[in-house]
Structure formats: structure tokens, C-alpha cells
Scaffold this motif. Sequence first.
Motif, PDB file in Angstrom:
ATOM      1  N   MET A 128       0.856  -1.100  -0.011  1.00  0.00           N
ATOM      2  CA  MET A 128       0.020  -0.003  -0.068  1.00  0.00           C
ATOM      3  C   MET A 128       0.815   1.223  -0.102  1.00  0.00           C
ATOM      4  SD  MET A 128      -2.988   1.026  -0.110  1.00  0.00           S
ATOM      5  CE  MET A 128      -4.257   1.151   0.671  1.00  0.00           C
ATOM      6  N   ALA A 129       1.890   1.145   0.795  1.00  0.00           N
ATOM      7  CA  ALA A 129       2.831   2.426   0.879  1.00  0.00           C
ATOM      8  C   ALA A 129       3.465   2.622  -0.610  1.00  0.00           C
ATOM      9  CB  ALA A 129       4.059   2.063   1.977  1.00  0.00           C
ATOM     10  N   LEU A 130       3.908   1.727  -1.487  1.00  0.00           N
ATOM     11  CA  LEU A 130       4.308   1.810  -2.639  1.00  0.00           C
ATOM     12  C   LEU A 130       3.487   2.239  -3.591  1.00  0.00           C
ATOM     13  CD1 LEU A 130       6.539  -1.746  -3.157  1.00  0.00           C
ATOM     14  CD2 LEU A 130       7.418   0.791  -2.659  1.00  0.00           C
ATOM     15  N   ILE A 131       2.253   2.121  -3.310  1.00  0.00           N
ATOM     16  CA  ILE A 131       0.963   2.477  -4.355  1.00  0.00           C
ATOM     17  C   ILE A 131       0.961   4.064  -3.944  1.00  0.00           C
ATOM     18  CG2 ILE A 131      -1.431   2.598  -4.854  1.00  0.00           C
ATOM     19  CD1 ILE A 131      -1.393  -0.219  -4.385  1.00  0.00           C
ATOM     20  N   VAL A 132       0.980   4.555  -2.945  1.00  0.00           N
ATOM     21  CA  VAL A 132       0.941   5.735  -2.383  1.00  0.00           C
ATOM     22  C   VAL A 132       2.319   6.607  -2.597  1.00  0.00           C
ATOM     23  CG1 VAL A 132       0.841   7.386  -0.356  1.00  0.00           C
ATOM     24  CG2 VAL A 132      -0.371   5.470  -0.523  1.00  0.00           C
ATOM     25  N   LEU A 133       3.232   5.930  -2.720  1.00  0.00           N
ATOM     26  CA  LEU A 133       4.716   6.874  -3.236  1.00  0.00           C
ATOM     27  C   LEU A 133       4.476   6.858  -4.710  1.00  0.00           C
ATOM     28  CD1 LEU A 133       7.411   7.565  -2.435  1.00  0.00           C
ATOM     29  CD2 LEU A 133       8.121   4.944  -3.144  1.00  0.00           C
ATOM     30  N   PHE A 134       4.254   5.977  -5.450  1.00  0.00           N
ATOM     31  CA  PHE A 134       4.194   5.952  -6.987  1.00  0.00           C
ATOM     32  C   PHE A 134       2.981   6.913  -7.457  1.00  0.00           C
ATOM     33  CE2 PHE A 134       6.684   2.037  -6.949  1.00  0.00           C
ATOM     34  CZ  PHE A 134       7.945   2.699  -7.335  1.00  0.00           C
ATOM     35  N   SER A 135       1.969   6.863  -6.887  1.00  0.00           N
ATOM     36  CA  SER A 135       0.872   7.865  -7.223  1.00  0.00           C
ATOM     37  C   SER A 135       1.281   9.567  -6.871  1.00  0.00           C
ATOM     38  CB  SER A 135      -0.262   7.639  -6.611  1.00  0.00           C
ATOM     39  OG  SER A 135      -0.398   7.999  -5.166  1.00  0.00           O
ATOM     40  N   THR A 136       2.161   9.583  -6.076  1.00  0.00           N
ATOM     41  CA  THR A 136       2.326  11.251  -5.402  1.00  0.00           C
ATOM     42  C   THR A 136       3.771  11.518  -6.188  1.00  0.00           C
ATOM     43  OG1 THR A 136       3.576  10.261  -3.470  1.00  0.00           O
ATOM     44  CG2 THR A 136       1.393  10.955  -3.377  1.00  0.00           C
ATOM     45  N   PHE A 137       4.358  10.290  -6.873  1.00  0.00           N
ATOM     46  CA  PHE A 137       5.869  10.832  -7.286  1.00  0.00           C
ATOM     47  C   PHE A 137       5.960  11.601  -8.554  1.00  0.00           C
ATOM     48  CE2 PHE A 137       9.578   9.176  -9.579  1.00  0.00           C
ATOM     49  CZ  PHE A 137      10.600   9.693  -8.879  1.00  0.00           C
ATOM     50  N   SER A 138       6.339  12.730  -9.110  1.00  0.00           N
ATOM     51  CA  SER A 138       6.506  13.402 -10.109  1.00  0.00           C
ATOM     52  C   SER A 138       7.932  13.464 -10.701  1.00  0.00           C
ATOM     53  CB  SER A 138       6.221  15.173  -9.660  1.00  0.00           C
ATOM     54  OG  SER A 138       4.833  15.222  -9.027  1.00  0.00           O
ATOM     55  N   TYR A 139       7.991  13.571 -11.831  1.00  0.00           N
ATOM     56  CA  TYR A 139       9.241  13.229 -12.566  1.00  0.00           C
ATOM     57  C   TYR A 139       9.183  14.044 -13.898  1.00  0.00           C
ATOM     58  CZ  TYR A 139       7.378   9.374 -15.322  1.00  0.00           C
ATOM     59  OH  TYR A 139       6.456   8.785 -16.300  1.00  0.00           O
ATOM     60  N   THR A 140      10.367  14.586 -14.480  1.00  0.00           N
ATOM     61  CA  THR A 140      10.514  15.208 -15.756  1.00  0.00           C
ATOM     62  C   THR A 140      11.682  14.313 -16.588  1.00  0.00           C
ATOM     63  OG1 THR A 140      10.197  17.194 -14.602  1.00  0.00           O
ATOM     64  CG2 THR A 140      11.213  17.430 -16.703  1.00  0.00           C
ATOM     65  N   VAL A 141      11.225  14.212 -17.918  1.00  0.00           N
ATOM     66  CA  VAL A 141      12.243  13.636 -18.731  1.00  0.00           C
ATOM     67  C   VAL A 141      12.606  14.757 -19.797  1.00  0.00           C
ATOM     68  CG1 VAL A 141      12.647  11.817 -20.363  1.00  0.00           C
ATOM     69  CG2 VAL A 141      11.205  11.247 -18.518  1.00  0.00           C
ATOM     70  N   LYS A 142      13.782  15.027 -20.183  1.00  0.00           N
ATOM     71  CA  LYS A 142      14.297  15.983 -21.129  1.00  0.00           C
ATOM     72  C   LYS A 142      14.941  15.186 -22.070  1.00  0.00           C
ATOM     73  CE  LYS A 142      14.712  19.512 -17.467  1.00  0.00           C
ATOM     74  NZ  LYS A 142      15.657  20.384 -16.912  1.00  0.00           N
ATOM     75  N   GLN A 143      14.669  15.416 -23.358  1.00  0.00           N
ATOM     76  CA  GLN A 143      15.021  14.614 -24.400  1.00  0.00           C
ATOM     77  C   GLN A 143      15.487  15.725 -25.782  1.00  0.00           C
ATOM     78  OE1 GLN A 143      11.533  12.843 -25.686  1.00  0.00           O
ATOM     79  NE2 GLN A 143      11.902  11.153 -24.311  1.00  0.00           N
ATOM     80  N   HIS A 144      16.793  15.451 -26.178  1.00  0.00           N
ATOM     81  CA  HIS A 144      17.074  16.167 -27.197  1.00  0.00           C
ATOM     82  C   HIS A 144      17.344  15.412 -28.633  1.00  0.00           C
ATOM     83  CE1 HIS A 144      19.941  19.258 -29.111  1.00  0.00           C
ATOM     84  NE2 HIS A 144      20.484  18.356 -29.522  1.00  0.00           N
ATOM     85  N   TYR A 145      16.646  15.934 -29.563  1.00  0.00           N
ATOM     86  CA  TYR A 145      16.616  15.458 -30.854  1.00  0.00           C
ATOM     87  C   TYR A 145      17.406  16.070 -31.846  1.00  0.00           C
ATOM     88  CZ  TYR A 145      12.880  12.504 -29.329  1.00  0.00           C
ATOM     89  OH  TYR A 145      11.719  11.538 -28.640  1.00  0.00           O
ATOM     90  N   CYS A 146      18.027  15.528 -32.617  1.00  0.00           N
ATOM     91  CA  CYS A 146      18.875  16.284 -33.787  1.00  0.00           C
ATOM     92  C   CYS A 146      18.366  15.694 -35.106  1.00  0.00           C
ATOM     93  CB  CYS A 146      20.156  16.057 -33.649  1.00  0.00           C
ATOM     94  SG  CYS A 146      21.232  17.263 -34.658  1.00  0.00           S
ATOM     95  N   CYS A 147      17.694  16.273 -36.018  1.00  0.00           N
ATOM     96  CA  CYS A 147      17.408  15.549 -37.169  1.00  0.00           C
ATOM     97  C   CYS A 147      16.508  14.450 -36.932  1.00  0.00           C
ATOM     98  CB  CYS A 147      18.281  15.434 -38.145  1.00  0.00           C
ATOM     99  SG  CYS A 147      19.442  16.735 -38.702  1.00  0.00           S
ATOM    100  N   ASP A 148      15.525  14.647 -36.075  1.00  0.00           N
ATOM    101  CA  ASP A 148      14.536  13.519 -35.577  1.00  0.00           C
ATOM    102  C   ASP A 148      15.039  12.225 -34.986  1.00  0.00           C
ATOM    103  OD1 ASP A 148      12.539  15.216 -36.377  1.00  0.00           O
ATOM    104  OD2 ASP A 148      12.402  14.597 -38.418  1.00  0.00           O
ATOM    105  N   VAL A 149      16.320  12.319 -34.901  1.00  0.00           N
ATOM    106  CA  VAL A 149      17.072  11.183 -34.100  1.00  0.00           C
ATOM    107  C   VAL A 149      17.427  11.366 -32.669  1.00  0.00           C
ATOM    108  CG1 VAL A 149      18.956   9.799 -34.104  1.00  0.00           C
ATOM    109  CG2 VAL A 149      17.918  10.354 -36.097  1.00  0.00           C
ATOM    110  N   LEU A 150      16.923  10.763 -31.618  1.00  0.00           N
ATOM    111  CA  LEU A 150      17.049  11.060 -30.317  1.00  0.00           C
ATOM    112  C   LEU A 150      18.408  10.727 -30.105  1.00  0.00           C
ATOM    113  CD1 LEU A 150      15.874  11.560 -27.605  1.00  0.00           C
ATOM    114  CD2 LEU A 150      15.816   8.686 -27.254  1.00  0.00           C
TER     115      LEU A 150
END
Length: 126
Positions: free
Chosen positions: A1-23
Motif C-alpha cells: 500500500m505504501a508503494l502505491i501511495v509513493l508512486f501515485s505522488t511521484f513527479s518526474y521530468t524527462v528531457k530529450q534532445h533530438y537532432c534531425c528527428d533522431v534521439l
Amino acid sequence: MALIVLFSTFSYTVKQHYCCDVLVDFSFFGEAESCNIEGSNLMYSDGTGFSKKDCCEDELLAVDGQDKLNITFESLSFEQLQFLASYAYSFLNLFVKSTDNNTSFNTYPPPLLVKDILILDQTFLI
């Protein structure tokens, strides 16, 4: 139950850089590294003339977690509070060791054997 609460309140950001439509790079922590190509400004034709376009592109994917988890006892009904109290009481009493060793049959002898049933039924172990 604690893991469900932890993952439901977890915020994250993913930054991606593409060059000519290639990651080229992605990062969970910090900035994604750029490709640093010298000719990143490419010329393209839009039909009316030539213009410069940057082939590099940065994307940001942000997932916000839930932050409204303040459940108060004032919002619970009487039946819910009654169930919560009885559940907590019964759960906590599961771990209490019982000290009652009251076995009343220790003072009484077994009944006397009147007839030998094995011989009457003629069942013998061979």
C-alpha cells in the motif's frame, strides 16, 4: 500500500534532445546534452524562398503526481469510523500473547475400559 501511495505522488521530468528527428540524449536528472553539430542550421525551401531551420529540438516530458492526499477524520461517516476502530482493535489484539492455560480436563481421568472393542470386532493387526 505504501508503494502505491509513493508512486501515485511521484513527479518526474524527462528531457530529450533530438537532432534531425533522431534521439541523441535524454535525462531524468539535469539537462540533456546537445549534439553540438556545426551545421545545425540547415537551409530548406518553403516554396517562396530559402530560410534557415534548426535541426536540433529539445522536448520536455513532465508527469505531475497527485498531491491531494489529506484525508481528514471529519469527512468520514460514523459507520466508517466505527469500522476503522473495530478493525484497529482486532488487528492490534492479534499480537497479544494469551497467558490463559486453563485446561479443565487435566484433573479428570479417562473413562474405564469396559469391553475390549478390538477383540469384540475381531480386528487384529498382523
